[in-house]
Design a protein around this motif. Structure first.
Motif, PDB file in Angstrom:
ATOM      1  N   GLU A  58       1.027  -1.550  -0.117  1.00 48.29           N
ATOM      2  CA  GLU A  58      -0.177   0.085   0.111  1.00 48.29           C
ATOM      3  C   GLU A  58       0.954   1.742   0.040  1.00 48.29           C
ATOM      4  O   GLU A  58       0.875   2.237  -0.441  1.00 48.29           O
ATOM      5  CB  GLU A  58      -1.228   0.063   0.993  1.00 48.29           C
ATOM      6  CG  GLU A  58      -2.505  -1.249   1.019  1.00 48.29           C
ATOM      7  CD  GLU A  58      -3.017  -1.379   2.493  1.00 48.29           C
ATOM      8  OE1 GLU A  58      -2.452  -0.942   3.433  1.00 48.29           O
ATOM      9  OE2 GLU A  58      -4.815  -1.570   2.090  1.00 48.29           O
ATOM     10  N   ALA A  59       1.899   1.090   0.596  1.00 44.48           N
ATOM     11  CA  ALA A  59       2.384   2.061   0.803  1.00 44.48           C
ATOM     12  C   ALA A  59       3.622   2.696  -0.700  1.00 44.48           C
ATOM     13  O   ALA A  59       3.511   3.323  -1.075  1.00 44.48           O
ATOM     14  CB  ALA A  59       3.891   2.123   2.163  1.00 44.48           C
ATOM     15  N   MET A  60       3.827   0.943  -1.077  1.00 45.90           N
ATOM     16  CA  MET A  60       4.740   1.306  -2.526  1.00 45.90           C
ATOM     17  C   MET A  60       3.168   1.732  -3.108  1.00 45.90           C
ATOM     18  O   MET A  60       4.038   2.754  -4.282  1.00 45.90           O
ATOM     19  CB  MET A  60       5.329  -0.023  -2.754  1.00 45.90           C
ATOM     20  CG  MET A  60       5.909  -0.240  -2.101  1.00 45.90           C
ATOM     21  SD  MET A  60       6.533  -2.121  -2.510  1.00 45.90           S
ATOM     22  CE  MET A  60       7.085  -1.879  -4.177  1.00 45.90           C
ATOM     23  N   GLU A  61       1.801   1.735  -3.191  1.00 47.74           N
ATOM     24  CA  GLU A  61       1.322   2.193  -4.228  1.00 47.74           C
ATOM     25  C   GLU A  61       0.853   3.463  -3.976  1.00 47.74           C
ATOM     26  O   GLU A  61       1.280   4.600  -5.599  1.00 47.74           O
ATOM     27  CB  GLU A  61      -0.245   1.376  -4.187  1.00 47.74           C
ATOM     28  CG  GLU A  61       0.031  -0.268  -4.661  1.00 47.74           C
ATOM     29  CD  GLU A  61      -1.392  -0.716  -4.039  1.00 47.74           C
ATOM     30  OE1 GLU A  61      -2.427  -0.566  -4.334  1.00 47.74           O
ATOM     31  OE2 GLU A  61      -1.040  -2.005  -4.288  1.00 47.74           O
ATOM     32  N   ILE A  90       7.808  -5.784   7.827  1.00 43.93           N
ATOM     33  CA  ILE A  90       6.685  -4.537   7.844  1.00 43.93           C
ATOM     34  C   ILE A  90       7.611  -3.690   7.998  1.00 43.93           C
ATOM     35  O   ILE A  90       8.356  -3.498   9.087  1.00 43.93           O
ATOM     36  CB  ILE A  90       5.604  -4.592   8.631  1.00 43.93           C
ATOM     37  CG1 ILE A  90       4.777  -3.129   8.250  1.00 43.93           C
ATOM     38  CG2 ILE A  90       6.153  -4.483   9.964  1.00 43.93           C
ATOM     39  CD1 ILE A  90       3.286  -3.381   8.953  1.00 43.93           C
ATOM     40  N   GLN A  91       7.407  -2.810   7.065  1.00 40.56           N
ATOM     41  CA  GLN A  91       8.153  -1.116   6.862  1.00 40.56           C
ATOM     42  C   GLN A  91       6.781   0.501   6.688  1.00 40.56           C
ATOM     43  O   GLN A  91       6.353  -0.328   6.328  1.00 40.56           O
ATOM     44  CB  GLN A  91       8.747  -0.939   5.328  1.00 40.56           C
ATOM     45  CG  GLN A  91      10.141  -1.662   5.875  1.00 40.56           C
ATOM     46  CD  GLN A  91      11.031  -1.543   6.963  1.00 40.56           C
ATOM     47  OE1 GLN A  91      12.166  -0.565   6.679  1.00 40.56           O
ATOM     48  NE2 GLN A  91      11.890  -2.642   7.278  1.00 40.56           N
ATOM     49  N   SER A  92       7.079   0.715   8.172  1.00 40.12           N
ATOM     50  CA  SER A  92       5.863   1.982   7.799  1.00 40.12           C
ATOM     51  C   SER A  92       6.282   2.966   6.554  1.00 40.12           C
ATOM     52  O   SER A  92       7.777   3.285   6.482  1.00 40.12           O
ATOM     53  CB  SER A  92       5.672   2.804   9.128  1.00 40.12           C
ATOM     54  OG  SER A  92       7.993   4.308   9.199  1.00 40.12           O
ATOM     55  N   MET A  93       5.422   3.787   5.705  1.00 38.45           N
ATOM     56  CA  MET A  93       5.999   4.695   5.135  1.00 38.45           C
ATOM     57  C   MET A  93       7.461   5.549   5.398  1.00 38.45           C
ATOM     58  O   MET A  93       7.857   6.118   4.605  1.00 38.45           O
ATOM     59  CB  MET A  93       4.518   5.395   4.720  1.00 38.45           C
ATOM     60  CG  MET A  93       4.676   6.516   3.671  1.00 38.45           C
ATOM     61  SD  MET A  93       4.897   5.840   2.325  1.00 38.45           S
ATOM     62  CE  MET A  93       3.201   6.129   1.286  1.00 38.45           C
TER      63      MET A  93
END
Length: 115
Positions: free
Chosen positions: A43-46, A100-103
């Protein structure tokens, strides 16, 4: 045959991955599954894909046999949690993360490693 249901372009073969990293200066590839640790990264990548024209964002299914190029990379030795995320610049791995990585974390890596 897409294995992941993300909005990202999905890499299906090791050959395709090699072609992408050789033809693009900056590439981020998230190798994972459709699970709770991976989905926030996709989702962050999108979201980042819309903001950063200079970086190419891709997903790759962890269970795809072709993903061995990421699963067995020296940079991912000892990684336990999915996804395995690889950052490439000029055809070389410049950073790799696990889990997992945050934005904020992703943005910091892009700014630092792919500047």
């Amino acid at each position: 045959m897409k294995m992941l249901q993300t909005g990202l372009h999905e890499i299906e073969t090791a050959e395709e991955l090699q072609k992408i990293i050789s033809e693009n200066e900056k590439v981020m590839v998230c190798c994972g599954r459709m699970g709770p640790m991976c989905i926030p990264v996709y989702e962050a990548m999108e979201e980042l894909e819309e903001e950063r024209d200079d970086v190419k964002f891709y997903s790759m299914a962890f269970d795809n046999p072709e993903a061995h190029v990421i699963r067995n990379a020296p940079e991912t030795q000892g990684f336990m949690g999915l996804p395995f995320t690889m950052y490439y610049k000029n055809g070389k791995v410049v950073h790799a993360t696990s889990s997992i990585q945050s934005m904020e974390q992703i943005t910091a890596i892009l700014d630092e490693k792919l500047k």
